[in-house]
Scaffold this motif. Structure first.
Motif, PDB file in Angstrom:
ATOM      1  N   LYS A 115       0.677  -1.306  -0.028  1.00  0.00           N
ATOM      2  CA  LYS A 115       0.010  -0.132   0.102  1.00  0.00           C
ATOM      3  C   LYS A 115       0.909   1.403   0.037  1.00  0.00           C
ATOM      4  CE  LYS A 115      -3.467  -2.644   0.037  1.00  0.00           C
ATOM      5  NZ  LYS A 115      -4.014  -3.074  -0.879  1.00  0.00           N
ATOM      6  N   ASN A 116       1.977   0.984   0.219  1.00  0.00           N
ATOM      7  CA  ASN A 116       2.832   2.490   0.324  1.00  0.00           C
ATOM      8  C   ASN A 116       3.489   2.461  -1.056  1.00  0.00           C
ATOM      9  OD1 ASN A 116       2.484   2.547   3.241  1.00  0.00           O
ATOM     10  ND2 ASN A 116       3.939   1.030   3.704  1.00  0.00           N
ATOM     11  N   VAL A 117       3.086   3.204  -1.841  1.00  0.00           N
ATOM     12  CA  VAL A 117       3.381   3.572  -2.995  1.00  0.00           C
ATOM     13  C   VAL A 117       4.039   4.898  -3.395  1.00  0.00           C
ATOM     14  CG1 VAL A 117       3.308   3.049  -5.676  1.00  0.00           C
ATOM     15  CG2 VAL A 117       2.318   1.464  -4.059  1.00  0.00           C
ATOM     16  N   VAL A 118       5.136   5.194  -3.782  1.00  0.00           N
ATOM     17  CA  VAL A 118       5.507   6.580  -3.913  1.00  0.00           C
ATOM     18  C   VAL A 118       6.068   6.660  -5.448  1.00  0.00           C
ATOM     19  CG1 VAL A 118       7.202   8.473  -3.126  1.00  0.00           C
ATOM     20  CG2 VAL A 118       6.186   6.654  -1.588  1.00  0.00           C
ATOM     21  N   GLU A 119       5.572   7.802  -5.872  1.00  0.00           N
ATOM     22  CA  GLU A 119       6.038   8.273  -7.368  1.00  0.00           C
ATOM     23  C   GLU A 119       7.385   9.214  -7.067  1.00  0.00           C
ATOM     24  OE1 GLU A 119       3.162   9.640 -10.053  1.00  0.00           O
ATOM     25  OE2 GLU A 119       1.751   8.243  -9.778  1.00  0.00           O
ATOM     26  N   GLY A 120       8.558   8.528  -7.460  1.00  0.00           N
ATOM     27  CA  GLY A 120       9.625   9.240  -7.785  1.00  0.00           C
ATOM     28  C   GLY A 120      10.681   8.926  -6.952  1.00  0.00           C
ATOM     29  N   THR A 121      12.068   9.033  -7.348  1.00  0.00           N
ATOM     30  CA  THR A 121      13.110   8.827  -6.746  1.00  0.00           C
ATOM     31  C   THR A 121      13.854  10.238  -6.627  1.00  0.00           C
ATOM     32  OG1 THR A 121      13.950   7.956  -8.674  1.00  0.00           O
ATOM     33  CG2 THR A 121      13.105   6.433  -6.755  1.00  0.00           C
ATOM     34  N   LEU A 122      14.648  10.335  -7.921  1.00  0.00           N
ATOM     35  CA  LEU A 122      15.446  11.491  -8.201  1.00  0.00           C
ATOM     36  C   LEU A 122      14.559  12.534  -8.870  1.00  0.00           C
ATOM     37  CD1 LEU A 122      17.976  13.057  -8.834  1.00  0.00           C
ATOM     38  CD2 LEU A 122      18.363  11.756 -10.917  1.00  0.00           C
ATOM     39  N   PHE A 123      14.627  13.850  -8.500  1.00  0.00           N
ATOM     40  CA  PHE A 123      13.966  15.039  -9.154  1.00  0.00           C
ATOM     41  C   PHE A 123      15.247  15.919  -9.581  1.00  0.00           C
ATOM     42  CE2 PHE A 123      10.964  13.481  -5.932  1.00  0.00           C
ATOM     43  CZ  PHE A 123       9.888  12.949  -6.954  1.00  0.00           C
ATOM     44  N   ALA A 124      15.804  15.784 -10.634  1.00  0.00           N
ATOM     45  CA  ALA A 124      16.887  16.394 -11.284  1.00  0.00           C
ATOM     46  C   ALA A 124      16.194  18.049 -11.458  1.00  0.00           C
ATOM     47  CB  ALA A 124      17.352  15.671 -12.493  1.00  0.00           C
ATOM     48  N   LYS A 125      17.257  18.812 -11.037  1.00  0.00           N
ATOM     49  CA  LYS A 125      16.879  20.097 -11.244  1.00  0.00           C
ATOM     50  C   LYS A 125      16.726  20.525 -12.619  1.00  0.00           C
ATOM     51  CE  LYS A 125      19.519  21.485  -7.141  1.00  0.00           C
ATOM     52  NZ  LYS A 125      20.975  22.265  -6.793  1.00  0.00           N
ATOM     53  N   ILE A 126      17.350  20.276 -13.318  1.00  0.00           N
ATOM     54  CA  ILE A 126      16.942  20.552 -14.841  1.00  0.00           C
ATOM     55  C   ILE A 126      15.796  20.112 -15.313  1.00  0.00           C
ATOM     56  CG2 ILE A 126      17.961  20.248 -17.449  1.00  0.00           C
ATOM     57  CD1 ILE A 126      20.802  20.266 -16.233  1.00  0.00           C
ATOM     58  N   SER A 127      15.625  18.823 -15.020  1.00  0.00           N
ATOM     59  CA  SER A 127      14.254  18.350 -15.550  1.00  0.00           C
ATOM     60  C   SER A 127      13.035  18.864 -14.721  1.00  0.00           C
ATOM     61  CB  SER A 127      14.037  16.786 -15.287  1.00  0.00           C
ATOM     62  OG  SER A 127      15.176  16.104 -15.830  1.00  0.00           O
ATOM     63  N   GLU A 128      13.258  19.284 -13.499  1.00  0.00           N
ATOM     64  CA  GLU A 128      12.172  20.152 -12.785  1.00  0.00           C
ATOM     65  C   GLU A 128      11.881  21.340 -13.573  1.00  0.00           C
ATOM     66  OE1 GLU A 128      10.102  19.173  -9.577  1.00  0.00           O
ATOM     67  OE2 GLU A 128      10.663  17.484 -11.074  1.00  0.00           O
ATOM     68  N   LYS A 129      13.026  22.160 -13.673  1.00  0.00           N
ATOM     69  CA  LYS A 129      12.834  23.379 -14.466  1.00  0.00           C
ATOM     70  C   LYS A 129      12.249  23.206 -15.668  1.00  0.00           C
ATOM     71  CE  LYS A 129      15.496  27.300 -15.984  1.00  0.00           C
ATOM     72  NZ  LYS A 129      17.115  27.651 -16.077  1.00  0.00           N
ATOM     73  N   LYS A 130      12.404  22.307 -16.666  1.00  0.00           N
ATOM     74  CA  LYS A 130      11.916  21.935 -17.789  1.00  0.00           C
ATOM     75  C   LYS A 130      10.209  21.838 -17.691  1.00  0.00           C
ATOM     76  CE  LYS A 130      15.690  20.963 -20.631  1.00  0.00           C
ATOM     77  NZ  LYS A 130      16.524  19.767 -21.503  1.00  0.00           N
ATOM     78  N   ARG A 131       9.797  21.064 -16.611  1.00  0.00           N
ATOM     79  CA  ARG A 131       8.459  20.793 -16.103  1.00  0.00           C
ATOM     80  C   ARG A 131       7.716  22.182 -15.996  1.00  0.00           C
ATOM     81  NH1 ARG A 131      11.176  16.476 -13.018  1.00  0.00           N
ATOM     82  NH2 ARG A 131      11.155  14.774 -14.534  1.00  0.00           N
ATOM     83  N   LYS A 132       8.310  22.938 -15.126  1.00  0.00           N
ATOM     84  CA  LYS A 132       7.804  24.119 -14.740  1.00  0.00           C
ATOM     85  C   LYS A 132       7.740  25.132 -15.966  1.00  0.00           C
ATOM     86  CE  LYS A 132       8.993  24.040 -10.037  1.00  0.00           C
ATOM     87  NZ  LYS A 132       9.894  24.441  -8.814  1.00  0.00           N
TER      88      LYS A 132
END
Length: 142
Positions: A115-132
């Protein structure tokens, strides 16, 4: 996340062809990215495997095997296991967009009793910037 004794990271089989999983592991041990809520001082076990390829059905047999081993060992219960779906599966990133089978994979995990499911491990700064900026698609995280 206080009661977690084992973290399982599931990686995309396609991304795994060119990714060693180093950054997922590094984030786990440094308690960064998707692992910030785990206490650093707690000795949490860690393991990683891949989905088995599209559509991810192999996860069922791997989690079934894990469940049998946990039951034999009798030290870790399913509610003490957190399953992280690696960022390569759940985000739009330089590999490719979010896994099209993610909902099916989550159903498999749930059916196996985890039941303990988490989405994600590494959140790269460059990729986060591109998502924003909208260059990469953005998806809500649980």
């Amino acid at each position: 996340m206080e009661n977690i004794k084992l973290v399982v990271i599931i990686q995309c089989a396609i991304a795994k062809r060119r990714c060693s999983g180093f950054y997922c592991m590094d984030c786990f041990y440094k308690r960064k990215g998707g692992f910030v809520d785990y206490p650093k001082e707690k000795n949490i076990q860690y393991m990683m495997f891949e989905c088995g390829g599209c559509c991810g059905k192999e996860i069922s047999s791997l989690l079934g095997h894990l469940s049998r081993k946990l039951k034999e060992d009798n030290e870790i219960k399913r509610d003490e296991v957190a399953i992280h779906l690696a960022s390569c599966m759940v985000t739009d990133n330089h590999h490719y967009d979010r896994c099209p089978h993610i909902d099916y994979i989550k159903q498999i995990i749930d059916k196996q009793g985890y039941k303990n499911v988490v989405e994600g491990t590494l959140f790269a700064k460059i990729s986060e910037k591109k998502r924003k900026s909208g260059e990469y698609n953005s998806y809500s995280r649980n």
